[in-house]
Design a protein around this motif. Structure first.
Motif, mmCIF file in Angstrom:
data_model
loop_
_atom_site.group_PDB
_atom_site.id
_atom_site.type_symbol
_atom_site.label_atom_id
_atom_site.label_comp_id
_atom_site.label_asym_id
_atom_site.label_seq_id
_atom_site.Cartn_x
_atom_site.Cartn_y
_atom_site.Cartn_z
ATOM 1 N N ASP A 7 33.705 44.579 42.272
ATOM 2 C CA ASP A 7 33.626 43.182 42.710
ATOM 3 C C ASP A 7 33.762 42.284 41.483
ATOM 4 O OD1 ASP A 7 33.063 40.732 43.857
ATOM 5 O OD2 ASP A 7 30.989 41.209 44.347
ATOM 6 N N ILE A 8 35.001 42.159 40.955
ATOM 7 C CA ILE A 8 35.201 41.443 39.698
ATOM 8 C C ILE A 8 34.905 39.952 39.797
ATOM 9 C CG2 ILE A 8 36.860 43.113 38.786
ATOM 10 C CD1 ILE A 8 39.072 41.074 39.472
ATOM 11 N N ASN A 9 34.939 39.393 41.003
ATOM 12 C CA ASN A 9 34.672 37.968 41.180
ATOM 13 C C ASN A 9 33.232 37.687 41.568
ATOM 14 O OD1 ASN A 9 37.390 37.098 40.662
ATOM 15 N ND2 ASN A 9 37.933 37.959 42.636
ATOM 16 N N SER A 10 32.418 38.734 41.687
ATOM 17 C CA SER A 10 31.007 38.609 42.071
ATOM 18 C C SER A 10 30.831 37.779 43.341
ATOM 19 C CB SER A 10 30.190 37.998 40.922
ATOM 20 O OG SER A 10 30.242 38.817 39.791
ATOM 21 N N ASN A 11 31.726 38.032 44.314
ATOM 22 C CA ASN A 11 31.646 37.295 45.566
ATOM 23 C C ASN A 11 31.360 38.204 46.766
ATOM 24 O OD1 ASN A 11 34.059 38.614 45.886
ATOM 25 N ND2 ASN A 11 35.328 36.779 45.974
ATOM 26 N N GLY A 12 30.995 39.452 46.488
ATOM 27 C CA GLY A 12 30.681 40.382 47.563
ATOM 28 C C GLY A 12 31.904 41.015 48.213
ATOM 29 N N ILE A 13 33.094 40.740 47.677
ATOM 30 C CA ILE A 13 34.334 41.294 48.223
ATOM 31 C C ILE A 13 34.938 42.256 47.204
ATOM 32 C CG2 ILE A 13 36.659 40.789 49.074
ATOM 33 C CD1 ILE A 13 35.594 38.018 49.897
ATOM 34 N N PRO A 14 35.127 43.524 47.574
ATOM 35 C CA PRO A 14 35.733 44.481 46.636
ATOM 36 C C PRO A 14 37.122 44.028 46.193
ATOM 37 C CG PRO A 14 34.829 45.608 48.544
ATOM 38 C CD PRO A 14 34.787 44.135 48.854
ATOM 39 N N ASP A 15 37.440 44.301 44.944
ATOM 40 C CA ASP A 15 38.720 43.885 44.357
ATOM 41 C C ASP A 15 39.898 44.618 44.984
ATOM 42 O OD1 ASP A 15 40.287 42.424 42.500
ATOM 43 O OD2 ASP A 15 40.377 44.185 41.219
ATOM 44 N N GLY A 16 39.699 45.872 45.366
ATOM 45 C CA GLY A 16 40.778 46.631 46.010
ATOM 46 C C GLY A 16 41.983 46.840 45.117
ATOM 47 N N VAL A 17 41.768 47.027 43.829
ATOM 48 C CA VAL A 17 42.878 47.145 42.888
ATOM 49 C C VAL A 17 43.508 48.540 42.951
ATOM 50 C CG1 VAL A 17 41.405 47.825 40.944
ATOM 51 C CG2 VAL A 17 43.581 46.705 40.502
ATOM 52 N N TYR A 18 44.840 48.552 42.852
ATOM 53 C CA TYR A 18 45.584 49.804 42.745
ATOM 54 C C TYR A 18 46.915 49.512 42.048
ATOM 55 C CZ TYR A 18 48.378 48.261 46.817
ATOM 56 O OH TYR A 18 49.196 47.572 47.669
ATOM 57 N N TYR A 19 47.560 50.561 41.598
ATOM 58 C CA TYR A 19 48.875 50.420 40.969
ATOM 59 C C TYR A 19 49.954 50.940 41.911
ATOM 60 C CZ TYR A 19 46.943 49.670 36.250
ATOM 61 O OH TYR A 19 46.306 49.181 35.142
ATOM 62 N N GLU A 20 51.041 50.210 41.972
ATOM 63 C CA GLU A 20 52.260 50.722 42.598
ATOM 64 C C GLU A 20 53.135 51.174 41.441
ATOM 65 O OE1 GLU A 20 56.144 48.810 44.632
ATOM 66 O OE2 GLU A 20 54.261 48.387 45.661
ATOM 67 N N VAL A 21 53.562 52.420 41.485
ATOM 68 C CA VAL A 21 54.343 52.983 40.386
ATOM 69 C C VAL A 21 55.730 53.348 40.903
ATOM 70 C CG1 VAL A 21 54.482 54.813 38.664
ATOM 71 C CG2 VAL A 21 52.247 53.889 39.332
ATOM 72 N N ILE A 22 56.745 52.807 40.259
ATOM 73 C CA ILE A 22 58.133 53.110 40.594
ATOM 74 C C ILE A 22 58.736 53.821 39.393
ATOM 75 C CG2 ILE A 22 60.380 52.149 41.221
ATOM 76 C CD1 ILE A 22 58.737 49.676 42.299
ATOM 77 N N LEU A 23 59.158 55.057 39.625
ATOM 78 C CA LEU A 23 59.707 55.875 38.549
ATOM 79 C C LEU A 23 61.138 56.262 38.910
ATOM 80 C CD1 LEU A 23 59.203 57.395 35.884
ATOM 81 C CD2 LEU A 23 58.331 59.298 37.252
ATOM 82 N N GLU A 24 62.066 55.853 38.071
ATOM 83 C CA GLU A 24 63.480 56.184 38.245
ATOM 84 C C GLU A 24 64.019 56.651 36.902
ATOM 85 O OE1 GLU A 24 65.531 52.806 39.828
ATOM 86 O OE2 GLU A 24 64.310 52.752 41.641
ATOM 87 N N GLU A 25 64.462 57.914 36.893
ATOM 88 C CA GLU A 25 64.923 58.512 35.634
ATOM 89 C C GLU A 25 63.772 58.454 34.631
ATOM 90 O OE1 GLU A 25 68.254 59.728 35.106
ATOM 91 O OE2 GLU A 25 68.602 59.378 37.226
ATOM 92 N N ASN A 26 63.984 57.827 33.478
ATOM 93 C CA ASN A 26 62.924 57.674 32.485
ATOM 94 C C ASN A 26 62.365 56.263 32.448
ATOM 95 O OD1 ASN A 26 62.863 60.318 31.613
ATOM 96 N ND2 ASN A 26 64.453 59.993 30.089
ATOM 97 N N ASN A 27 62.659 55.487 33.477
ATOM 98 C CA ASN A 27 62.163 54.120 33.548
ATOM 99 C C ASN A 27 60.983 54.062 34.504
ATOM 100 O OD1 ASN A 27 64.221 52.998 31.849
ATOM 101 N ND2 ASN A 27 65.622 53.237 33.569
ATOM 102 N N ILE A 28 59.965 53.347 34.101
ATOM 103 C CA ILE A 28 58.775 53.214 34.927
ATOM 104 C C ILE A 28 58.441 51.735 35.100
ATOM 105 C CG2 ILE A 28 57.177 53.411 32.981
ATOM 106 C CD1 ILE A 28 55.291 54.945 34.902
ATOM 107 N N GLU A 29 58.071 51.382 36.303
ATOM 108 C CA GLU A 29 57.590 50.037 36.590
ATOM 109 C C GLU A 29 56.218 50.200 37.232
ATOM 110 O OE1 GLU A 29 58.784 45.996 39.063
ATOM 111 O OE2 GLU A 29 60.036 47.769 39.238
ATOM 112 N N VAL A 30 55.225 49.555 36.646
ATOM 113 C CA VAL A 30 53.857 49.646 37.146
ATOM 114 C C VAL A 30 53.425 48.244 37.555
ATOM 115 C CG1 VAL A 30 51.485 50.305 36.607
ATOM 116 C CG2 VAL A 30 53.386 51.590 35.610
#
Length: 98
Positions: free
Chosen positions: A65-88
Motif C-alpha cells: 500500500d504505497i499510498n497508505s490509503n488502504g488500497i493495494p498497489d497491485g504492481v506487476y511487470y509486463e515483459v516483452i522479449l523479442e530476440e535480444n531486446n527486452i521491454e519492461v
C-alpha cells in the motif's frame, strides 16, 4: 536499500532484505554475456537498477500500500522479449476496495 522508506530508521537492518551471497551471485551474472535482465521480487520497492551493464528489475509486493490509503498497489511487470531486446513496463492492477 538506500532510499527505501521501509529502512529509513537508523536501526532498521536493511541488510536483512538482501541476499547474503549477493556479491557472489552478481559475480556469476557478470561473467555471462547473454544476460538480458534479472528480476527479483518482494523487495517492497519497485525500481530498475543498472549495474555493470546488467538491468536489475526489483518488484514490490503486489499487496503493498504505497499510498497508505488502504488500497493495494497491485504492481506487476509486463515483459516483452523479442530476440535480444527486452521491454519492461511497470503496470498496476485496478483494485476497487469497497
Amino acid at each position: 536499500m538506500h532510499g527505501n522508506w521501509w529502512f529509513k530508521e537508523e536501526n532498521s537492518c536493511p541488510e536483512l532484505a538482501l541476499l547474503r551471497n549477493r556479491k557472489e551471485v552478481k559475480e556469476i551474472l557478470q561473467k555471462d554475456k547473454n544476460i538480458i535482465a534479472v528480476f527479483s521480487g518482494h523487495q517492497h520497492w519497485t525500481k530498475q537498477i543498472k549495474e555493470e551493464g546488467i538491468n536489475y528489475y526489483l518488484l514490490g509486493s503486489l499487496t503493498e500500500d504505497i499510498n497508505s490509503n488502504g488500497i493495494p498497489d497491485g504492481v506487476y511487470y509486463e515483459v516483452i522479449l523479442e530476440e535480444n531486446n527486452i521491454e519492461v513496463i511497470e503496470k498496476h492492477l485496478s483494485i476497487d476496495i469497497k
